[in-house]
Scaffold this active site. Structure first.
Site, PDB file in Angstrom:
ATOM      1  N   CYS A 391       0.798  -1.234   0.000  1.00 42.55           N
ATOM      2  CA  CYS A 391       0.000   0.000   0.000  1.00 42.55           C
ATOM      3  C   CYS A 391       0.829   1.282   0.000  1.00 42.55           C
ATOM      4  O   CYS A 391       0.563   2.186  -0.810  1.00 42.55           O
ATOM      5  CB  CYS A 391      -0.957   0.020   1.191  1.00 42.55           C
ATOM      6  SG  CYS A 391      -1.512  -1.564   1.774  1.00 42.55           S
ATOM      7  N   ARG A 420       6.101 -11.395   5.683  1.00 44.54           N
ATOM      8  CA  ARG A 420       5.589 -11.272   7.045  1.00 44.54           C
ATOM      9  C   ARG A 420       6.278 -12.324   7.906  1.00 44.54           C
ATOM     10  O   ARG A 420       6.281 -13.511   7.560  1.00 44.54           O
ATOM     11  CB  ARG A 420       4.076 -11.514   7.085  1.00 44.54           C
ATOM     12  CG  ARG A 420       3.319 -10.790   5.978  1.00 44.54           C
ATOM     13  CD  ARG A 420       2.509  -9.643   6.481  1.00 44.54           C
ATOM     14  NE  ARG A 420       1.909  -8.908   5.364  1.00 44.54           N
ATOM     15  CZ  ARG A 420       0.690  -9.121   4.898  1.00 44.54           C
ATOM     16  NH1 ARG A 420      -0.067 -10.052   5.447  1.00 44.54           N
ATOM     17  NH2 ARG A 420       0.212  -8.396   3.907  1.00 44.54           N
ATOM     18  N   GLN A 438       1.279 -10.972  -3.346  1.00 41.65           N
ATOM     19  CA  GLN A 438      -0.081 -10.493  -3.123  1.00 41.65           C
ATOM     20  C   GLN A 438      -0.741 -10.096  -4.435  1.00 41.65           C
ATOM     21  O   GLN A 438      -0.162  -9.387  -5.250  1.00 41.65           O
ATOM     22  CB  GLN A 438      -0.039  -9.275  -2.193  1.00 41.65           C
ATOM     23  CG  GLN A 438      -1.382  -8.830  -1.685  1.00 41.65           C
ATOM     24  CD  GLN A 438      -1.905  -9.745  -0.592  1.00 41.65           C
ATOM     25  OE1 GLN A 438      -1.158 -10.246   0.220  1.00 41.65           O
ATOM     26  NE2 GLN A 438      -3.192  -9.964  -0.589  1.00 41.65           N
ATOM     27  N   ASP A 440      -2.702  -7.792  -5.665  1.00 44.42           N
ATOM     28  CA  ASP A 440      -2.969  -6.526  -4.996  1.00 44.42           C
ATOM     29  C   ASP A 440      -3.411  -5.444  -5.978  1.00 44.42           C
ATOM     30  O   ASP A 440      -2.936  -5.389  -7.108  1.00 44.42           O
ATOM     31  CB  ASP A 440      -1.704  -6.053  -4.286  1.00 44.42           C
ATOM     32  CG  ASP A 440      -1.989  -5.343  -2.985  1.00 44.42           C
ATOM     33  OD1 ASP A 440      -3.175  -5.124  -2.687  1.00 44.42           O
ATOM     34  OD2 ASP A 440      -1.039  -5.021  -2.265  1.00 44.42           O
ATOM     35  N   HIS A 442      -4.955  -1.085  -5.690  1.00 41.33           N
ATOM     36  CA  HIS A 442      -5.483   0.043  -4.927  1.00 41.33           C
ATOM     37  C   HIS A 442      -6.173   0.992  -5.888  1.00 41.33           C
ATOM     38  O   HIS A 442      -5.623   1.348  -6.934  1.00 41.33           O
ATOM     39  CB  HIS A 442      -4.366   0.752  -4.166  1.00 41.33           C
ATOM     40  CG  HIS A 442      -3.773  -0.104  -3.091  1.00 41.33           C
ATOM     41  ND1 HIS A 442      -2.714  -0.948  -3.320  1.00 41.33           N
ATOM     42  CD2 HIS A 442      -4.122  -0.281  -1.787  1.00 41.33           C
ATOM     43  CE1 HIS A 442      -2.421  -1.599  -2.204  1.00 41.33           C
ATOM     44  NE2 HIS A 442      -3.272  -1.219  -1.262  1.00 41.33           N
ATOM     45  N   LYS A 522     -15.426  -3.365   4.901  1.00 44.13           N
ATOM     46  CA  LYS A 522     -14.937  -4.213   3.821  1.00 44.13           C
ATOM     47  C   LYS A 522     -15.993  -5.226   3.440  1.00 44.13           C
ATOM     48  O   LYS A 522     -16.956  -5.470   4.181  1.00 44.13           O
ATOM     49  CB  LYS A 522     -13.660  -4.939   4.240  1.00 44.13           C
ATOM     50  CG  LYS A 522     -13.866  -5.875   5.419  1.00 44.13           C
ATOM     51  CD  LYS A 522     -12.598  -6.625   5.761  1.00 44.13           C
ATOM     52  CE  LYS A 522     -12.830  -7.541   6.955  1.00 44.13           C
ATOM     53  NZ  LYS A 522     -11.692  -8.428   7.224  1.00 44.13           N
ATOM     54  N   HIS A 568      -8.483  -0.750  -0.943  1.00 46.28           N
ATOM     55  CA  HIS A 568      -7.613  -1.918  -1.121  1.00 46.28           C
ATOM     56  C   HIS A 568      -8.456  -3.014  -1.768  1.00 46.28           C
ATOM     57  O   HIS A 568      -9.624  -3.184  -1.415  1.00 46.28           O
ATOM     58  CB  HIS A 568      -7.109  -2.451   0.213  1.00 46.28           C
ATOM     59  CG  HIS A 568      -6.387  -1.473   1.063  1.00 46.28           C
ATOM     60  ND1 HIS A 568      -5.031  -1.303   1.009  1.00 46.28           N
ATOM     61  CD2 HIS A 568      -6.842  -0.625   2.016  1.00 46.28           C
ATOM     62  CE1 HIS A 568      -4.668  -0.392   1.891  1.00 46.28           C
ATOM     63  NE2 HIS A 568      -5.750   0.034   2.518  1.00 46.28           N
TER      64      HIS A 568
END
Length: 694
Positions: A391, A420, A438, A440, A442, A522, A568
């Protein structure tokens, strides 16, 4: 004594004296449903049948096949198992033993490691105790007396729980610092619950699952805790339980695992015994069949057998090595992902794997997420961290120039690898890793564009999931928690947009009140696989936090600065986890378009090798994937090997096929399609190799 009103199953209402045990009171009234029930419900609470009838309240019955009834049944069976363990190992020290979805477990310290052959012995002891009709007797003690009991009986883990209750008023004190609950971490972590697949719950469940449920909190103003006794076994427990052990008839101990006490790898490693219990033997057998099927589909086993991936100790736990066949499957998914994103108005971006500490301070990760970040690195007078999320980098791309309302919406998409530092105990094949790519994106948009963007994201997600063979979904809209950032009005508008998006996509949904992260509501979409197990995939998550932290803006029509909405969005969750789900969904038998090897050529004799090689060359010319088995083995053996490797098409070529330019086609599963011209087969396979949404 005051009266109580009882609501009976046939609709009758009866007035009885409060204070009498529930079960005999209902039996005296001729309540037929009590014969099958396991507990009663009152004012939102589940009560033991031996609890005194509450005054001025209506009681309902809890049936064993309900969610509450199964929990009572399984929690009681966990105590029965612990009683059997204590009978066989009197020196056992018990930690926690809650009911979980589809079963129960109990963590304990034993004088020796258990082996699988111990489970039938334990189970036999459980049946012996169950036949004795041992009652589940509830009692209360003061905290000081409870601590004295635990110390006298050398139950060290119960001592720690009681000391925690004494200090905090609860068995599990809340963290003194808030922690970011990221959309990425939730999407990555989501998977079937503890016993949906075998041996999965020990690691994830070890983070103090069940401590509060087992011990409860100090009763208001009374400073007492409750205990239950079953035979000679006594446990610190809130309950409720069935009246006696004879109510437990259909149970099975399933497997043994390890679990660190309170999920902390610095604490003792305990032995965890898993089991399950159901109201009937038939329901138990059906569940055990599903467990066996889940074992057969376990992606870790199939990953080894199909040569897809491995996890090498020298690389590090939770870090995946992709083998050539697994790499091909991943490439196919990633190529499809990129092509569809470009076709749907997304811009592909690429970002670094590390960033300076000040970036993670600005984003808040160093304050709230550092325990899951890899340790810092030093270089040229700066501290660096490997990225746990993409992000902040996407925000920096947004901030690289002044943005106008005319540019919005902006949709930045990346297959970004993040890291992580998950605890070793929670790592699980591809489903829980320390390094993952990910899926991902945005989205930055105006308030007016928000509705359309959310709807597009949900529909886009469903297109992806259907293309990969998932047809059944559970959709949840998670709303504002008690602690949140942003304005309540923003939350309401965003939550309503999520609800409308689900409706426009033709999906029913459930509300998850207070289930949003502190920075935004979400929508979560869980897919159900071939065994009906739910898996978390899609998350569409508003963020009212990072736009404020980074001060992002755009110039509106009024020539003033405005804050964009930031969303996200993950469709698949991560490449690693999604591939783990796919492997288990298909049992390793991928559809033709995803199969790493689509065709295996089996030449009958050495003289047919050249023709077989030419067939593979033709396939590759058309972008198809084939290989030749040139081993000096019989064709029947080679066919069985190809079946084990779950290859979709097996082509046998001998003298006739070589002379005529044909192939003898056999499908995975044994169906023989006969002989066909090579050109016809190539055309057929090319059609089968195109992804199509279900």
């Amino acid at each position: 004594m005051a009266d109580a009103e009882l609501l009976l199953a046939d609709g009758r209402r009866a007035r009885v004296a409060a204070g009498q045990p529930i079960l005999p009171t209902l039996q005296s009234l001729g309540e037929p449903a009590v014969q099958s029930a396991v507990a009663a419900a009152w004012n939102g609470q589940t009560l033991d049948f031996m609890t005194p009838v509450p005054s001025n309240a209506a009681l309902t019955l809890v049936q064993p096949d309900s969610v509450e009834g199964l929990q009572v049944l399984r929690h009681s069976t966990a105590h029965l198992m612990a009683a059997a363990v204590q009978a066989l190992f009197p020196e056992a020290k018990f930690a926690i033993g809650p009911a979980i979805e589809d079963g129960f477990y109990y963590d304990m310290e034993l004088p020796r490691p258990l082996a699988p052959e111990d489970l039938p012995i334990l189970e036999a002891k459980m049946r012996e105790l169950a036949a004795q009709r041992l009652p589940y007797q509830r009692s209360e003690m003061s905290l000081s007396d409870a601590l004295a009991w635990a110390r006298e009986n050398r139950q060290d883990y119960k001592v720690e729980i009681l000391e925690t209750i004494q200090k905090y008023g609860t068995a599990r004190p809340e963290s003194r610092e808030p922690r970011v609950e990221s959309r990425e971490s939730r999407a990555e972590a989501g998977a079937p619950s503890a016993d949906s697949a075998p041996e999965r719950g020990a690691e994830r469940g070890s983070r103090e699952v069940g401590v509060e449920e087992l011990t409860g909190e100090v009763e208001a103003g009374r400073n007492t805790v409750s205990f239950y006794q079953t035979g000679t076994f006594v446990d610190l427990c809130r309950g409720p339980h069935v009246p006696d052990t004879l109510w437990l008839t259909a149970f099975r101990l399933t497997h043994i695992a390890g679990a660190y006490w309170r999920g902390d790898e610095r604490r003792p490693m305990l032995q965890r015994i898993y089991g399950t219990a159901f109201p009937t033997q038939e329901a138990l057998e059906q569940h055990l069949f599903r467990l066996e099927e889940a074992r057969r589909r376990d992606h870790r086993r199939l990953g080894r057998e199909l040569d897809l991936f491995s996890v090498a100790d020298d690389v590090g736990g939770g870090l995946i090595l992709w083998h050539p066949k697994g790499g091909i499957v991943r490439k196919i998914i990633e190529d499809f992902w990129r092509e569809e994103h470009l076709a749907n108005g997304y811009d592909l971006v690429y970002t670094p794997h590390v960033g300076r500490a000040r970036l993670w301070q600005k984003s808040g990760h160093l304050d709230y997420y550092q325990d899951l970040m890899y340790p810092r690195m030093e270089g040229e007078g700066n501290d660096y961290y490997v990225k746990p999320m993409n992000c902040p980098f996407h925000i920096m791309i947004y901030q690289s120039k002044v943005r106008s309302y005319r540019e919005l919406p902006l949709r930045f998409a990346e297959l970004g690898t993040v890291y992580r530092f998950e605890r070793a105990g929670v790592l699980h094949g591809l489903l829980r890793v320390r390094g993952f790519t990910q899926d991902d994106a945005h989205i930055f948009c105006t308030a007016e564009q928000m509705d359309e963007e959310i709807t597009r994201a949900v529909r886009f997600s469903l297109f992806f999931l259907r293309t990969f063979g998932f047809k059944d979904y559970e959709v949840f809209v998670a709303t504002r928690p008690e602690k949140f950032v942003g304005e309540p009005g923003q939350w309401d508008v965003a939550t309503e947009a999520l609800q409308r998006a689900a409706e426009r996509a033709g999906q029913t949904y459930e509300l998850d009140p207070g289930g949003g992260a502190f920075y935004g509501p979400k929508i979560d979409i869980k897919v159900k696989d071939a065994l009906g197990r739910p898996w978390q995939c899609t998350t569409v998550q508003f963020d009212f936090n990072l736009p404020e932290r980074f001060g992002i803006s755009f110039v509106g029509e009024d020539n003033r600065q405005h804050r964009p909405f930031m969303v996200h969005r993950a469709l698949l969750g991560s490449m690693e986890r999604f591939l783990g789900v796919l492997i288990e969904h298909y049992g390793g038998a991928f559809p033709a378009w995803l199969a790493p090897v689509q065709v295996r050529l089996l030449p009958v004799a050495d003289r047919h090798h050249a023709y077989a090689a030419s067939v593979v060359a033709r396939l590759r010319t058309d972008g198809l994937r084939g290989e030749v088995d040139t081993r000096n083995e019989k064709v029947g053996f080679k066919i069985r090997e190809a079946e084990v490797q779950k290859i979709p098409y097996i082509l046998v070529v001998g003298d006739k096929e070589t002379a005529a330019g044909t192939v003898s086609v056999r499908l995975r599963g044994g169906q023989d399609r006969g002989v066909m011209p090579l050109a016809d087969f190539v055309h057929w396979l090319a059609t089968e190799s195109k992804p199509q949404a279900a």
